[in-house]
Design an enzyme around this catalytic site. Structure first.
Site, PDB file in Angstrom:
ATOM      1  N   HIS A   8      53.119  77.532  71.845  1.00 27.63           N
ATOM      2  CA  HIS A   8      51.812  78.099  72.154  1.00 27.63           C
ATOM      3  C   HIS A   8      50.756  77.823  71.098  1.00 27.63           C
ATOM      4  CE1 HIS A   8      53.793  79.914  75.503  1.00 27.63           C
ATOM      5  NE2 HIS A   8      52.734  80.607  75.864  1.00 27.63           N
ATOM      6  N   GLU A  47      54.655  92.899  68.744  1.00 32.13           N
ATOM      7  CA  GLU A  47      54.707  91.597  68.092  1.00 32.13           C
ATOM      8  C   GLU A  47      54.512  91.681  66.596  1.00 32.13           C
ATOM      9  OE1 GLU A  47      52.839  88.368  70.185  1.00 32.13           O
ATOM     10  OE2 GLU A  47      52.761  87.151  68.388  1.00 32.13           O
ATOM     11  N   HIS A  60      47.368  76.349  81.486  1.00 29.12           N
ATOM     12  CA  HIS A  60      48.146  76.940  80.397  1.00 29.12           C
ATOM     13  C   HIS A  60      49.577  76.382  80.320  1.00 29.12           C
ATOM     14  CE1 HIS A  60      49.484  79.981  77.535  1.00 29.12           C
ATOM     15  NE2 HIS A  60      50.489  80.260  78.342  1.00 29.12           N
ATOM     16  N   GLU A 105      57.175  77.928  81.358  1.00 27.80           N
ATOM     17  CA  GLU A 105      57.510  79.201  80.700  1.00 27.80           C
ATOM     18  C   GLU A 105      58.973  79.589  80.993  1.00 27.80           C
ATOM     19  OE1 GLU A 105      55.376  80.738  78.648  1.00 27.80           O
ATOM     20  OE2 GLU A 105      53.327  80.449  79.385  1.00 27.80           O
ATOM     21  N   LYS A 140      50.775  92.754  77.169  1.00 25.23           N
ATOM     22  CA  LYS A 140      49.651  92.089  76.507  1.00 25.23           C
ATOM     23  C   LYS A 140      48.561  91.843  77.532  1.00 25.23           C
ATOM     24  CE  LYS A 140      51.492  89.337  72.704  1.00 25.23           C
ATOM     25  NZ  LYS A 140      51.514  87.955  72.180  1.00 25.23           N
ATOM     26  N   ARG A 159      59.093  89.131  68.658  1.00 27.97           N
ATOM     27  CA  ARG A 159      58.325  88.792  69.852  1.00 27.97           C
ATOM     28  C   ARG A 159      57.543  87.494  69.685  1.00 27.97           C
ATOM     29  NH1 ARG A 159      54.861  92.723  73.954  1.00 27.97           N
ATOM     30  NH2 ARG A 159      53.959  91.034  75.152  1.00 27.97           N
ATOM     31  N   ASN A 173      56.050  82.729  71.540  1.00 29.29           N
ATOM     32  CA  ASN A 173      54.933  81.798  71.356  1.00 29.29           C
ATOM     33  C   ASN A 173      55.393  80.361  71.117  1.00 29.29           C
ATOM     34  OD1 ASN A 173      52.929  83.791  71.637  1.00 29.29           O
ATOM     35  ND2 ASN A 173      53.272  84.443  69.520  1.00 29.29           N
ATOM     36  N   LYS A 204      62.478  88.108  78.683  1.00 30.62           N
ATOM     37  CA  LYS A 204      61.237  88.632  78.118  1.00 30.62           C
ATOM     38  C   LYS A 204      61.329  90.133  77.890  1.00 30.62           C
ATOM     39  CE  LYS A 204      56.365  88.673  77.851  1.00 30.62           C
ATOM     40  NZ  LYS A 204      55.084  88.027  78.137  1.00 30.62           N
ATOM     41  N   ARG A 206      39.756 105.367  78.667  1.00 26.56           N
ATOM     42  CA  ARG A 206      40.760 105.193  77.592  1.00 26.56           C
ATOM     43  C   ARG A 206      42.174 105.048  78.130  1.00 26.56           C
ATOM     44  NH1 ARG A 206      37.804 109.374  75.180  1.00 26.56           N
ATOM     45  NH2 ARG A 206      36.192 108.554  73.810  1.00 26.56           N
ATOM     46  N   HIS A 264      47.686  76.334  72.686  1.00 31.76           N
ATOM     47  CA  HIS A 264      46.372  76.977  72.704  1.00 31.76           C
ATOM     48  C   HIS A 264      45.301  76.053  72.137  1.00 31.76           C
ATOM     49  CE1 HIS A 264      48.060  81.355  73.006  1.00 31.76           C
ATOM     50  NE2 HIS A 264      48.040  80.738  74.165  1.00 31.76           N
TER      51      HIS A 264
HETATM   52  N1  LIG Z   1      49.639  88.484  78.976  1.00 29.55           N
HETATM   53  C1  LIG Z   1      50.558  87.619  78.649  1.00 29.55           C
HETATM   54  O1  LIG Z   1      51.562  87.978  78.039  1.00 29.55           O
HETATM   55  C2  LIG Z   1      50.393  86.177  79.046  1.00 29.55           C
HETATM   56  C3  LIG Z   1      51.468  85.305  78.936  1.00 29.55           C
HETATM   57  C4  LIG Z   1      51.298  84.002  79.372  1.00 29.55           C
HETATM   58  C5  LIG Z   1      50.078  83.599  79.903  1.00 29.55           C
HETATM   59  N2  LIG Z   1      49.071  84.458  79.994  1.00 29.55           N
HETATM   60  C6  LIG Z   1      47.791  84.072  80.575  1.00 29.55           C
HETATM   61  O2  LIG Z   1      47.993  83.770  81.941  1.00 29.55           O
HETATM   62  C7  LIG Z   1      46.937  82.902  82.371  1.00 29.55           C
HETATM   63  C8  LIG Z   1      47.514  81.813  83.224  1.00 29.55           C
HETATM   64  O3  LIG Z   1      48.134  82.406  84.334  1.00 29.55           O
HETATM   65  P1  LIG Z   1      48.265  81.602  85.688  1.00 29.55           P
HETATM   66  O4  LIG Z   1      48.836  80.288  85.402  1.00 29.55           O
HETATM   67  O5  LIG Z   1      48.927  82.490  86.660  1.00 29.55           O
HETATM   68  O6  LIG Z   1      46.747  81.323  86.071  1.00 29.55           O
HETATM   69  P2  LIG Z   1      45.827  81.851  87.264  1.00 29.55           P
HETATM   70  O7  LIG Z   1      45.850  83.312  87.352  1.00 29.55           O
HETATM   71  O8  LIG Z   1      44.520  81.201  87.074  1.00 29.55           O
HETATM   72  O9  LIG Z   1      46.540  81.256  88.562  1.00 29.55           O
HETATM   73  C9  LIG Z   1      46.547  79.865  88.745  1.00 29.55           C
HETATM   74  C10 LIG Z   1      45.878  79.489  90.070  1.00 29.55           C
HETATM   75  O10 LIG Z   1      46.778  79.772  91.121  1.00 29.55           O
HETATM   76  C11 LIG Z   1      46.168  80.608  92.077  1.00 29.55           C
HETATM   77  N3  LIG Z   1      47.244  81.427  92.617  1.00 29.55           N
HETATM   78  C12 LIG Z   1      47.962  82.360  91.944  1.00 29.55           C
HETATM   79  N4  LIG Z   1      48.919  82.832  92.747  1.00 29.55           N
HETATM   80  C13 LIG Z   1      48.821  82.189  93.925  1.00 29.55           C
HETATM   81  C14 LIG Z   1      49.542  82.235  95.137  1.00 29.55           C
HETATM   82  N5  LIG Z   1      50.618  83.028  95.285  1.00 29.55           N
HETATM   83  N6  LIG Z   1      49.118  81.458  96.155  1.00 29.55           N
HETATM   84  C15 LIG Z   1      48.066  80.619  95.999  1.00 29.55           C
HETATM   85  N7  LIG Z   1      47.357  80.524  94.885  1.00 29.55           N
HETATM   86  C16 LIG Z   1      47.738  81.302  93.851  1.00 29.55           C
HETATM   87  C17 LIG Z   1      45.080  81.330  91.349  1.00 29.55           C
HETATM   88  O11 LIG Z   1      44.074  81.736  92.241  1.00 29.55           O
HETATM   89  C18 LIG Z   1      44.617  80.258  90.367  1.00 29.55           C
HETATM   90  O12 LIG Z   1      43.710  79.402  91.019  1.00 29.55           O
HETATM   91  C19 LIG Z   1      46.285  82.388  81.112  1.00 29.55           C
HETATM   92  O13 LIG Z   1      45.028  83.008  80.980  1.00 29.55           O
HETATM   93  C20 LIG Z   1      47.211  82.833  79.996  1.00 29.55           C
HETATM   94  O14 LIG Z   1      46.535  83.094  78.794  1.00 29.55           O
HETATM   95  C21 LIG Z   1      49.195  85.742  79.566  1.00 29.55           C
HETATM   96 ZN   LIG Z   2      52.372  81.178  77.844  1.00 31.09          ZN
END
Ligand SMILES: NC(=O)c1ccc[n+]([C@@H]2O[C@H](COP(=O)([O-])OP(=O)(O)OC[C@H]3O[C@@H](n4cnc5c(N)ncnc54)[C@H](O)[C@@H]3O)[C@@H](O)[C@H]2O)c1
Ligand SMILES: [Zn+2]
Ligand SMILES: NC(=O)c1ccc[n+]([C@@H]2O[C@H](COP(=O)([O-])OP(=O)(O)OC[C@H]3O[C@@H](n4cnc5c(N)ncnc54)[C@H](O)[C@@H]3O)[C@@H](O)[C@H]2O)c1
Ligand SMILES: [Zn+2]
Lengths: 385, 385
Positions: free
Chosen positions: B266, B255, B284, B204, B162, B259, B263, B245, B140, B270
């Site tokens: 988004h 949110e 993304h 972003e 999130k 907040r 989006n 942020k 938990r 999405h």
């Molecule tokens: N929680 C939130 O508030 C929030 C906000 C925006 C996006 N997201 C989520 O984030 C995700 C996208 O994140 P992302 O774009 O980082 O994707 P990801 O984690 O898949 O990373 C993208 C690619 O880059 C590689 N990578 C990452 N860092 C690296 C580095 N330093 N060197 C080499 N390779 C590297 C990863 O292995 C992957 O192949 C989505 O699932 C989205 O929904 C969440």
């Molecule tokens: Zn985003």
């Protein structure tokens, strides 16, 4: 609510106007009421319309309850103009598992329920724990209404916001704190509950006496017959239990301190449940009945409590038909070392040391953070004889 | 932080002493710091020893990061005397799924990590969202440290609590709010990130300008080359984004209001991710780059914003190599009705009406709660041409 034997007053636990007893749970902007009374299931629709306007109902229930009380719930929802759909899981602890969790999550999302809609749990602690976890994670948190139908759920699991499922490594190891918006305990629903499960829930009722209310425990010793029979004594016992739990939860929502007292008997109890595979060999309330007797016996062995008090606990649980000894568990159990290993996997372990709820006597439980594992194995080896 | 084009000052976003930039996230007893700087991964051990004394580290990372930056993290943890073990998942969005979630939960519990220990996310948004959800539900709620390694994760997903995974019905529909205890953004890690993902994260960054900081957007228009090249401009862009942020999250953690501005782009984005199966066809940041352009175009069509501003947005994203049109998505897309259906499944739906983030122009986004679905389909049918 600490009372002495002389001052515990069952009538004070009841509503004076004949309506449901209302027990408020004070948690700031997460506060809610527990309503306790006869025939409330059919009134949940009206209560939701009043207290959660606009929320639709994703009912989660088990196959037993679906055959007994779902119609009344649905009729009341419909009368109140609340759209609902029902998700039915298999009865029993096995439904607190990842596959069932995933299935219910998918069904709630697939039913297009939104954040402002409510997951409505109709059932015992299994349905409540499972669906509370679902409500806590779908869209990062939906509203949640508990309709506890077992005695255990009415006096314990529906109150306080702990939700979760079991994994291979142990019980309740995965979940969230997610407070309900409303708890409706229909005492009439208990009339269809099996004797065995009523007794199991009674172990949790007695627990509140053992923790810090010797007067309530003494009242139970004198009035258990009336509590089992139903009527006002039963309602009084439920309301007293809910008040006790509500007070502890309000003081320590996230179990960083005092709330751990509610685990009296549970460290031993969970080990026994694990040892019996969370099966019908031993249900939760039976496991913790044995666990509470062991906690008192262990406290006596550690020179903390008197033998008289420990004997009273065992005698009362025997009288109402609860198991009180390891030997009362049908089938084989692991030896002391095996049980200790299961205890170590229980979640009330802080940085490698064993935490137990021990006692100075009836109504005088306390948190012991530093129990030597060897003392436990020695004790269990004797207890197994 | 609203600034005008004339007053945005990149240097002010940096630490003056050459140490990491510290961005506090003010959330009462859940407050934490974001540290931003060059070569911080090797210092996480020392930082954890100082800020989370006694916590062991359940590292969650993906196979790409495991080959690049895990050694440095583990060496620093070991030097600080912090026991750790690493759980490696496959890179990519597909790891934000129930089966992987369950596997990581089991590994963390199986590793006997306790409540006071930390799940440490080393990776992009996928690893962060997945392991934050794990940290939120094991026992938990465990402690949680984010080491975001993608630009997107450094400026967005690692901040704000999130967490979650995807299900067949849609993206991020299951999860919890679980704030990290510490976020460590090592800008040097970005040197190994692909151009494509750097660009996606840049979308972003630009978003913060488009929401409420026209000065920052103008600075990006003039300085994007330096931001892509690395060095102080990149650090300034990251710190400015994190501050933006952090401010929004502090004002509206769950949110319920403001907040939702985050989006921007988004809802369309999405839907495009869903339409392309969350695959490499569109990552993304690319999806929301198109989504932000569409949000501006849609606002123009609704007579809310000027065509000039919308054109500036499209031009800037084109300049840095981001997709800006539906036609830029490789392969087939559903038609307007199909996209609307996907939009309706997105979670920013309140009681059946469509909620969009629209804008009065650059830096002037707002929440529109009552967008008629027909206006969206008409608009999308034109945009698809
Ligand atoms: N929680 C939130 O508030 C929030 C906000 C925006 C996006 N997201 C989520 O984030 C995700 C996208 O994140 P992302 O774009 O980082 O994707 P990801 O984690 O898949 O990373 C993208 C690619 O880059 C590689 N990578 C990452 N860092 C690296 C580095 N330093 N060197 C080499 N390779 C590297 C990863 O292995 C992957 O192949 C989505 O699932 C989205 O929904 C969440
Ligand atoms: Zn985003
Ligand atoms: N969340 C908490 O704080 C908390 C506290 C204590 C226990 N629990 C959990 O509660 C669970 C045990 O709860 P339980 O004992 O209610 O088990 P349960 O939900 O399995 O119910 C016991 C049995 O009684 C049936 N039943 C329930 N109400 C009935 C009724 N009115 N009429 C006929 N049949 C009925 C059920 O179908 C089931 O077969 C355990 O999983 C335990 O971990 C949780
Ligand atoms: Zn219990």
């Amino acid at each position: 609510m600490t009372t002495t034997a002389a001052t515990f007053d069952a009538a004070a636990a009841e509503a004076s106007d004949g309506g449901p007893v209302v027990v408020p749970v004070a948690l700031g902007d997460r506060s809610y009421d527990i309503l306790i009374g006869d025939g409330l299931i059919g009134r949940v629709g009206a209560l939701m319309a009043e207290r959660l306007p606009g929320a639709r109902a994703a009912i989660v229930t088990d196959a037993n309850l679906a055959g007994l009380h779902l119609d009344a719930l649905e009729a009341g929802l419909e009368a109140a103009g609340i759209a609902s759909s029902a998700i039915v899981v298999a009865p029993g602890e096995a439904s607190k598992s990842f596959p069932v969790f995933e299935r219910v999550v998918d069904a709630v999302i697939g039913g297009r329920f939104e954040r402002g809609d409510a997951v409505v749990a109709l059932g015992g602690g299994v349905v409540g724990d499972l669906s509370g976890f679902v409500a806590g994670v779908v869209r990062r948190g939906m509203r949640f209404v508990q309709i506890p139908t077992s005695l255990l759920a009415q006096v314990d699991s529906s109150v306080g916001g702990k939700t979760g499922i079991n994994v291979a490594h142990g019980k309740n190891l995965v979940g969230v704190f997610h407070q309900p918006d409303l708890v409706v305990a229909d005492t009439a629903a208990l009339d269809t509950l099996s004797e065995r499960h009523f007794r199991a829930g009674y172990a949790e009722v007695a627990k509140y006496g053992l923790i810090d209310d010797a007067g309530f425990f003494a009242w139970l010793e004198a009035n258990h017959g009336a509590v089992f029979a139903g009527g006002t004594a039963r309602t009084a016992a439920i309301a007293t239990s809910c008040r006790a739990k509500a007070r502890v939860v309000a003081a320590d929502e996230r179990e960083t301190g005092e709330r751990a007292l509610l685990n009296l008997g549970h460290t031993f109890g969970h080990a026994l449940e694990a040892a019996t595979g969370y099966s019908d060999r031993l249900v939760h309330g039976e496991a913790i009945a044995i666990g509470m007797v062991l906690a008192h016996d262990f406290s006596v062995r550690m020179n903390l409590a008197s033998r008289d008090d420990a004997d009273r606990v065992r005698a009362h649980f025997s009288t109402v038909g609860l198991p009180t000894r390891l030997a009362d568990v049908p089938g084989d159990l692991p030896d002391a070392d095996g049980l200790l290993k299961l205890i170590g996997q229980d979640k009330k372990v802080a940085r490698g040391k064993l935490t137990f709820i021990l006692t100075h006597g009836i109504g005088q439980a306390f948190i012991a953070n530093d129990v030597p594992p060897s003392a436990v194995t020695d004790f269990l080896a004797e207890a197994a004889v």
